[in-house]
Design a protein around this motif. Structure first.
Motif, PDB file in Angstrom:
ATOM      1  N   UNK A   4      77.951 -43.693 -32.282  1.00  0.00           N
ATOM      2  CA  UNK A   4      77.050 -42.646 -32.617  1.00  0.00           C
ATOM      3  C   UNK A   4      76.662 -41.864 -31.299  1.00  0.00           C
ATOM      4  N   UNK A   7      79.675 -37.209 -27.837  1.00  0.00           N
ATOM      5  CA  UNK A   7      80.674 -37.115 -27.382  1.00  0.00           C
ATOM      6  C   UNK A   7      80.711 -36.805 -25.778  1.00  0.00           C
ATOM      7  N   UNK A  43      86.827 -30.466 -27.125  1.00  0.00           N
ATOM      8  CA  UNK A  43      86.302 -29.056 -26.483  1.00  0.00           C
ATOM      9  C   UNK A  43      85.822 -29.128 -24.835  1.00  0.00           C
TER      10      UNK A  43
ATOM     11  N   UNK C 195      86.666 -32.426 -32.840  1.00  0.00           N
ATOM     12  CA  UNK C 195      86.346 -32.655 -31.373  1.00  0.00           C
ATOM     13  C   UNK C 195      86.814 -31.473 -30.555  1.00  0.00           C
ATOM     14  N   UNK C 196      87.546 -30.510 -31.246  1.00  0.00           N
ATOM     15  CA  UNK C 196      88.202 -29.413 -30.791  1.00  0.00           C
ATOM     16  C   UNK C 196      87.318 -28.492 -30.749  1.00  0.00           C
ATOM     17  N   UNK C 215      78.109 -30.627 -31.433  1.00  0.00           N
ATOM     18  CA  UNK C 215      77.253 -31.705 -31.100  1.00  0.00           C
ATOM     19  C   UNK C 215      76.118 -32.241 -31.871  1.00  0.00           C
ATOM     20  N   UNK C 218      76.777 -33.293 -35.413  1.00  0.00           N
ATOM     21  CA  UNK C 218      77.174 -34.806 -35.242  1.00  0.00           C
ATOM     22  C   UNK C 218      76.021 -35.634 -35.563  1.00  0.00           C
ATOM     23  N   UNK C 257      67.646 -38.085 -37.164  1.00  0.00           N
ATOM     24  CA  UNK C 257      67.645 -39.353 -36.361  1.00  0.00           C
ATOM     25  C   UNK C 257      66.510 -40.039 -35.968  1.00  0.00           C
ATOM     26  N   UNK C 275      77.485 -44.091 -37.299  1.00  0.00           N
ATOM     27  CA  UNK C 275      77.308 -42.633 -37.175  1.00  0.00           C
ATOM     28  C   UNK C 275      77.990 -41.999 -38.377  1.00  0.00           C
TER      29      UNK C 275
END
Lengths: 123, 246, 306
Positions: A4, A7, A43, C195-196, C215, C218, C257, C275
């Motif tokens: 979690x 990235x 990305x 992710x792209x 980001x 997520x 969160x 997650x």
């Protein structure tokens, strides 16, 4: 690998790993944002965020027009950080699990000393 | 330059030659605008020749004039339909405006029509010079069309191609935009207008003067009227296309 | 803020349905956007209007600061790859690429040829006779090789197998890294593109449900698993968007969160955190919305996220 964690943090950690295990030496060129993006299939903005995090930390520095390089002393810096985090990241979860299954800190210490794990204990 | 709304697009010029490229787009695949029209014209010519030869063989020596040269004109109706139904959605994928697509397609039809008219005139001149291939058979040299000379004959043929093209294009546009019901309504409306004109001429007992007008105007005059009508049809097509979703 | 596209109060009504309902958003320059949402949510309609292939019922659209409608100056900088693009009946892929080369000022023939090789497109077969995947590949090649300043891909992968899709994603990323531009990618294969993309625009039933960086999206929600009673205590006062139970074990997805200290406290009670992937989040949000809540959770949560 995903706990979690964002990235870009994961990307930064992977670069740190390479510095720690010596596969990227200090003063050597680090992978570029684009290389990281294409390799990890993410990305480029995310990769850039990870790289910037390492720059802010003093692990990488930028040479204008050439690219990113590993700072002198980066490995030592990372080792220090990892040692600081060791208790939090490994020892605490270890003790929590030990407690759940009825092992005290001393039992755990014994297990570590005798190199436990090679032979799983029979119930 | 105005300072009121300096949009980012201001410093970007429209790439040049886009209109010319629409013409090239229509000719990328030569089949529609070159191969098939040429085949139709060539085929009609061949059949006419055979018929002249058969009739000549039967001992008829008089002037033999066939209407075969009009066959390609009808095909332009089909070209108009195809340019619309097949190429318009693709033109949108090529980021063209409707205006660019329309003007470019009309220009492509004009190029094709000009080529056809040129062949028509050359055939006519040849027939004139050889006395109808020596057998008194005329495919292109039709007296009524040629009274005002080869140039006028060519213009008549050219106008006819564009006229049929725009009709095909417009009706296809109406069909695509308003569906079968819309097209039927449009055709019905057109039919009613024509019947109305016929009725008007009949009730006013104006047929003799209508006939006189046609004779007096002649082929060249009619061609010029035809050009005007084609222009009106073109404007109508564009107005129908202008707000049509792709 | 450097936005190449601005949409304000855009509404598109068809005879029997509202495709877009008073939608407003901006698209930033040189970023990859994921335009996500269910079939029929309004993605294609939005893209059609932005590229002037369709007209709005009301509202305003600005692309490079101008109205794109019948505007060659704007349109020549856009490329829209439709899922169901029509080609002239008698054309083959070679014709299509030749045409694209004429109209896209930044067209890269070398890239086009590499991609044609990658996807093994038969250049001389009539487009009508291509398989669904090959047809999609023709669109993908045009979209990538055009290098348009704003490129729209509307579900470009239909009929492409996993290998071909990966080629598309890899090529897109590599070329984008080298030639940054704005890309809007509509997809419902969310896991594959998550992710792209740099930003997420989630459309549902004609409305924007989420407009976040990927980001942030997520970390928008958290999943907690454990003993039902403990889970209930942990999520008390939080906005729960999904809940399922198996015996005494309950799994709950909630928005937000928890702080590190809260997490530690919950972990001490034997609760486990997982997650929430972008796909899970989007599925949960759209499900919850169609379940009839009048306020979108993304909106109500916005304040606490910023």
């Amino acid at each position: 690998m995903d706990e979690g964690k964002p990235l870009f943090v994961q990307i930064a950690e992977q670069v740190e790993e390479s510095i720690l295990d010596g596969s990227i030496a200090e003063e050597a060129q680090a992978p570029s944002t684009n290389e990281l993006a294409v390799f990890h299939r993410i990305n480029p903005a995310t990769a850039a965020k990870g790289v910037n995090m390492l720059v802010d930390k003093g692990v990488l520095y930028k040479r204008r027009g050439i690219g990113m390089f590993v700072s002198p002393g980066a490995r030592e810096l990372l080792l220090k950080e990892r040692r600081n985090d060791f208790a939090l990241r490994y020892v605490q979860p270890l003790l929590a699990e030990a407690q759940r299954i009825g092992l005290g800190p001393d039992d755990v210490a014994d297990l570590i000393r005798t190199g436990a794990g090679a032979t799983p204990a029979q119930p | 330059m105005t300072t009121l709304n300096p949009g980012a697009a201001m410093d970007h010029e429209v790439p040049r030659n886009r209109l010319l490229n629409v013409v090239r787009l229509q000719f990328v695949n030569t089949q529609t605008f070159v191969v098939v029209p040429a085949l139709v014209l060539g085929g009609a010519w061949l059949i006419s020749m055979l018929i002249f030869w058969v009739i000549g063989g039967a001992g008829v020596d008089g002037v033999k004039a066939g209407g075969g040269s009009q066959a390609p004109l009808w095909y332009f109706l089909a070209i108009g339909i195809q340019a619309m139904t097949m190429t318009f959605p693709f033109s949108q994928a090529m980021s063209l405006t409707r205006r660019e697509f329309f003007i470019g397609s009309l220009a492509a039809a004009a190029v094709s029509g000009f080529g056809m008219a040129l062949v028509f005139v050359l055939l006519g001149l040849f027939e004139q010079a050889t006395g109808g291939y020596g057998i008194n058979g005329y495919f292109a040299y039709l007296e009524w069309i040629w009274v005002a000379g080869p140039f006028a004959a060519g213009l008549t043929y050219f106008t006819a191609t564009l006229f049929f093209f725009t009709i095909g294009f417009w009706f296809a546009t109406i069909f695509k935009r308003f569906g079968a019901l819309g097209l039927t309504t449009a055709l019905l409306g057109l039919g009613l207008v024509l019947v109305g004109l016929v009725a008007l001429a009949t009730f006013q007992q104006a047929w003799p003067s209508v006939g006189r007008w046609f004779t007096e105007t002649g082929s060249l005059g009619l061609t010029l009227w035809g050009l005007l009508l084609t222009g009106i049809l073109a404007v109508g097509s564009y107005l129908t296309l202008r707000r049509m979703p792709a | 803020m450097n936005s190449v596209i601005q949409v304000r109060n855009l509404t598109k009504r068809y005879k029997d349905a509202v495709a877009l309902d008073d939608v407003s958003f901006d698209i930033e320059k040189d970023a990859i956007y994921g335009l996500l949402g269910r079939n029929g949510a309004g993605k294609t309609t939005a893209m059609s209007i932005l590229t002037a292939q369709n007209l709005p019922t009301s509202g305003e659209v600005r692309v490079f600061g101008e109205n794109p409608y019948e505007n060659a100056r704007v349109l020549s900088r856009l490329c829209f790859v439709r899922e169901s693009q029509k080609y002239p009946d008698d054309a083959n892929p070679r014709h299509a690429f030749a045409a694209a080369r004429l109209f896209f000022p930044r067209w890269d023939q070398g890239l086009a040829e590499e991609l044609i090789d990658d996807f093994q497109i038969p250049l001389k077969r009539t487009i009508k006779k291509l398989s669904r995947g090959q047809l999609s590949a023709v669109g993908v090649v045009i979209g990538l090789a055009s290098r348009a300043e704003v490129t729209f891909f509307d579900e470009p992968y239909l009929g492409l197998d996993a290998v071909a899709r990966q080629i598309f994603y890899d090529r897109l990323l590599a070329d984008y890294a080298e030639f940054p531009r704005t890309i809007l990618l509509s997809s419902h294969l969310i896991d594959e593109v998550s992710n792209l993309i740099e930003r997420v625009l989630l459309i549902d039933a004609g409305r924007i449900l989420m407009d976040e960086s990927a980001e942030d999206a997520r970390s928008l929600a958290t999943n907690v698993v454990g003993d039902a009673a403990a889970v209930d205590r942990a999520v008390n006062g939080r906005e729960v968007i999904h809940r399922e139970s198996l015996g005494r074990v309950t799994s709950v997805t909630f928005l937000g969160r928890p702080e590190a200290s809260e997490r530690a406290a919950m972990a001490a009670q034997g609760l486990e955190f997982a997650p929430v992937s972008l796909q899970q989040l989007i599925v949960r949000l759209t499900q919850q919305r169609s379940a009839g809540r009048d306020r979108s959770p993304a909106e109500s949560q916005e304040g606490s996220l910023r």
